[in-house]
Write a protein that holds these residues in place. Structure first.
Motif, PDB file in Angstrom:
ATOM      1  N   GLU A 115       0.831  -1.203   0.000  1.00 13.90           N
ATOM      2  CA  GLU A 115       0.000   0.000   0.000  1.00 13.90           C
ATOM      3  C   GLU A 115       0.868   1.256   0.000  1.00 13.90           C
ATOM      4  OE1 GLU A 115      -3.914   1.387   2.356  1.00 13.90           O
ATOM      5  OE2 GLU A 115      -2.109   1.382   3.601  1.00 13.90           O
ATOM      6  N   VAL A 117       0.304   5.452   0.156  1.00 19.30           N
ATOM      7  CA  VAL A 117      -0.684   6.475   0.500  1.00 19.30           C
ATOM      8  C   VAL A 117      -0.251   7.808  -0.106  1.00 19.30           C
ATOM      9  CG1 VAL A 117      -1.805   7.768   2.361  1.00 19.30           C
ATOM     10  CG2 VAL A 117      -1.403   5.299   2.603  1.00 19.30           C
ATOM     11  N   SER A 138      -3.921   4.174  -1.775  1.00 26.56           N
ATOM     12  CA  SER A 138      -4.941   4.760  -0.909  1.00 26.56           C
ATOM     13  C   SER A 138      -4.694   6.257  -0.917  1.00 26.56           C
ATOM     14  CB  SER A 138      -4.861   4.204   0.510  1.00 26.56           C
ATOM     15  OG  SER A 138      -5.157   2.827   0.526  1.00 26.56           O
ATOM     16  N   VAL A 160      -3.942   5.063   6.959  1.00 26.87           N
ATOM     17  CA  VAL A 160      -2.719   4.271   7.104  1.00 26.87           C
ATOM     18  C   VAL A 160      -2.940   3.139   8.102  1.00 26.87           C
ATOM     19  CG1 VAL A 160      -1.251   6.228   6.519  1.00 26.87           C
ATOM     20  CG2 VAL A 160      -1.740   5.725   8.926  1.00 26.87           C
ATOM     21  N   THR A 164       0.641  -0.403   5.535  1.00 29.38           N
ATOM     22  CA  THR A 164       1.093   0.671   4.653  1.00 29.38           C
ATOM     23  C   THR A 164       2.613   0.626   4.545  1.00 29.38           C
ATOM     24  OG1 THR A 164      -0.773   2.065   5.333  1.00 29.38           O
ATOM     25  CG2 THR A 164       1.082   3.153   4.236  1.00 29.38           C
ATOM     26  N   LEU A 167       4.363   6.332   2.391  1.00 25.80           N
ATOM     27  CA  LEU A 167       3.560   7.550   2.372  1.00 25.80           C
ATOM     28  C   LEU A 167       4.380   8.620   1.657  1.00 25.80           C
ATOM     29  CD1 LEU A 167       1.270   9.511   3.324  1.00 25.80           C
ATOM     30  CD2 LEU A 167       2.542   9.742   5.478  1.00 25.80           C
ATOM     31  N   ILE A 197       6.152   3.111   8.915  1.00 25.13           N
ATOM     32  CA  ILE A 197       5.972   3.478   7.514  1.00 25.13           C
ATOM     33  C   ILE A 197       7.189   4.264   7.042  1.00 25.13           C
ATOM     34  CG2 ILE A 197       4.563   4.828   5.892  1.00 25.13           C
ATOM     35  CD1 ILE A 197       2.216   4.422   7.875  1.00 25.13           C
TER      36      ILE A 197
END
Length: 394
Positions: A115, A117, A138, A160, A164, A167, A197
Motif C-alpha cells: 500500500e 498512500v 490509498s 494508514v 502501509t 507515504l 511506515i
C-alpha cells in the motif's frame, strides 16, 4: 507483440489531451497562453551555465562514479546538514532529475500489493510510479481543507495501517502550492513511527516559498531512519532541461537503490554535476529574484480571480494554484452543446475557446479544479484571465 502487466497498469496522462490541443492550435497560428507549464520561465543563472561549459571544456564528458561525483555529493550533504539533516555524502545518490530519484525509491521499496498512500491533490507521476512498482493506492483528499494537511490528520490516521509501506509527502506541493505546517508534519511523524511506515519527502520546491518555510521531514525525531528526502535543481535554479536531482536516505537504502541506479541510468551527466556544485554555492541572488517575481504573480492571479468572484487561498510555495472550476459558470462547447461539467472538459474548452492552457485537477486526483501555473509573465497572466472571463469560464 505482448506488453507487460506493469505497463498496462498506467493510463496515459490526462494532461496529454491539453498538450495535444495546445500543439494543434499553435500549429494553426493561435496565440496560446500557457498556464499549464511545470517549469520556471527564467533562464538558468549565467554562472551555472558557465560552470557547465567550463566543465565540458575541461573534459568532464565521460562517466562518473554511479552515485555522483564526490564534490557534488559533499555539497549536497553540506546543504542538507545546514537544514538539520545528519547526512554525509555516503547518504546521497545523484540522479538525472528528481523524477529518477523518486522512481528508484518506489522500485526499491514497493512490492506487488504494497500500500502506498498519497495526499491529494498529488503530482501525477506518484500514482504511475506506485502502479509500475506493483503497489496499491490509498488516497487522502485535502481539497475540503483548502489543501492543508493538519485538518486532515484524522482522515490520514484512518487510512494508514500496519500494512502501509510508503507515504508520499510533497511540501511545498505540486499542484496546490501548500506548505504543510509543523503540526501537520508532527502528525505524519507520529503515524509513520506508530505503523513503521517509510515516507518519501519530496522537497523539490523547498526554495520557492513565500514566508512559510517548510520543515525537512527527516529532521523530526524518529524520521531520519525512515525518510527518503528527494530534491533537485530543476525548480530552484531553473535547470529543468539539465536533468539533475538526488535522493538522500539511510545507507541501507542507498546501497539497494544504488543497484537499480547503476544498472539503469549509470550516472548523472558529468558536466551537469559540476554545474550543480555552482548552483548550490553561488546562486542565492538569482533564486531570491525569481521567488520575488513568483510571489508578485501569485498575488496578481489571486486578485484577478477574486475580481471574478473566485476566492482562492494564496499558495505558500511553488508556482501553482488549484482553481475551482466546477462551481463556476460553465461555458457551452463551441458547437453549442451541453455545458461543460467536469474539469477535463473545462480545461479542453478553455484552451479551445480562450486559448489558455491549464491542467485538469482530476489528473492530480482532485476533480473539480484546474491547476493554474503562474510561471508566466504578469502581462500574460492578466491576458489569460481576461480571455477566460470573456469566454464564460470565470
Amino acid at each position: 507483440m505482448e506488453f507487460t502487466d506493469r505497463v498496462s497498469r498506467v493510463e496515459p496522462s490526462a494532461t496529454l489531451a491539453i498538450s495535444q490541443l495546445a500543439s494543434e492550435l499553435e500549429a494553426e497560428g493561435a496565440d496560446v497562453i500557457d498556464l499549464s507549464v511545470g517549469e520556471p520561465d527564467f533562464p538558468t543563472p549565467e554562472n551555472v551555465v558557465s560552470a557547465g561549459k567550463e566543465s565540458m571544456d575541461a573534459g568532464d564528458t565521460g562517466y562518473t562514479s554511479s552515485n555522483g561525483i564526490s564534490d557534488l555529493r559533499e555539497a549536497i550533504a553540506t546543504k542538507l546538514r545546514g537544514d538539520g539533516l545528519e547526512y554525509g555524502p555516503e547518504n546521497v545518490i545523484v540522479t538525472p532529475g528528481a523524477k529518477q530519484a523518486l522512481y528508484e525509491t518506489f522500485q526499491t521499496l514497493v512490492q506487488d500489493g504494497d500500500e502506498v498512500v498519497l495526499l491529494d491533490p498529488a503530482w501525477v507521476s506518484y500514482e504511475a510510479m506506485a502502479k509500475l512498482a506493483g503497489g496499491t493506492l490509498s488516497r487522502v483528499d485535502l481539497s475540503a481543507h483548502e489543501f492543508r494537511l493538519e485538518p486532515a490528520l484524522d482522515e490520514l490516521a484512518e487510512t494508514v495501517t500496519d500494512d502501509t509501506e510508503l507515504l508520499v509527502v510533497n511540501s511545498p506541493s505540486n499542484p496546490s502550492g501548500a506548505v504543510y505546517s509543523d503540526d501537520a508534519l508532527d502528525g505524519v511523524r507520529d503515524l509513520a513511527v506508530e505503523h513503521d511506515i517509510t515516507v518519501i519527502s519530496d522537497e523539490i520546491y523547498e526554495r520557492i516559498t513565500y514566508g512559510e518555510e517548510p520543515t525537512p521531514l527527516a529532521t523530526l525525531e524518529g524520521m531520519g531512519e525512515r525518510t527518503v528526502t528527494v530534491n533537485g535543481f530543476s525548480k530552484a535554479y531553473s535547470m529543468t532541461g539539465w536533468r539533475l536531482g538526488y535522493l538522500a536516505a539511510p545507507e541501507a537504502l542507498i546501497d539497494e537503490a544504488g543497484k537499480l541506479h547503476s544498472h539503469s541510468v549509470s550516472c548523472a551527466t558529468n558536466f551537469v554535476q559540476h554545474a550543480g556544485c555552482e548552483a548550490l554555492e553561488n546562486t542565492e541572488d538569482a533564486v531570491e529574484e525569481m521567488v520575488e517575481a513568483f510571489e508578485s504573480r501569485r498575488d496578481l492571479l489571486v486578485d484577478l480571480l477574486a475580481d471574478h468572484g473566485i476566492d482562492v487561498r494564496a499558495p505558500e510555495g511553488a508556482f501553482y494554484m488549484m482553481v475551482p472550476v466546477s462551481e463556476t459558470p460553465s461555458a457551452s462547447d463551441a458547437s453549442g452543446g451541453e455545458p461543460r461539467a467536469d474539469d477535463q472538459s473545462w480545461c479542453e474548452g478553455a484552451i479551445q475557446d480562450a486559448h489558455a492552457a491549464t491542467v485538469p485537477g482530476s489528473a492530480f486526483g482532485t476533480p473539480g479544479y484546474a491547476r493554474f501555473s503562474y510561471a508566466n509573465s504578469e502581462e500574460r497572466i492578466r491576458e489569460a484571465v481576461d480571455r477566460l472571463a470573456e469566454e464564460g469560464y470565470l
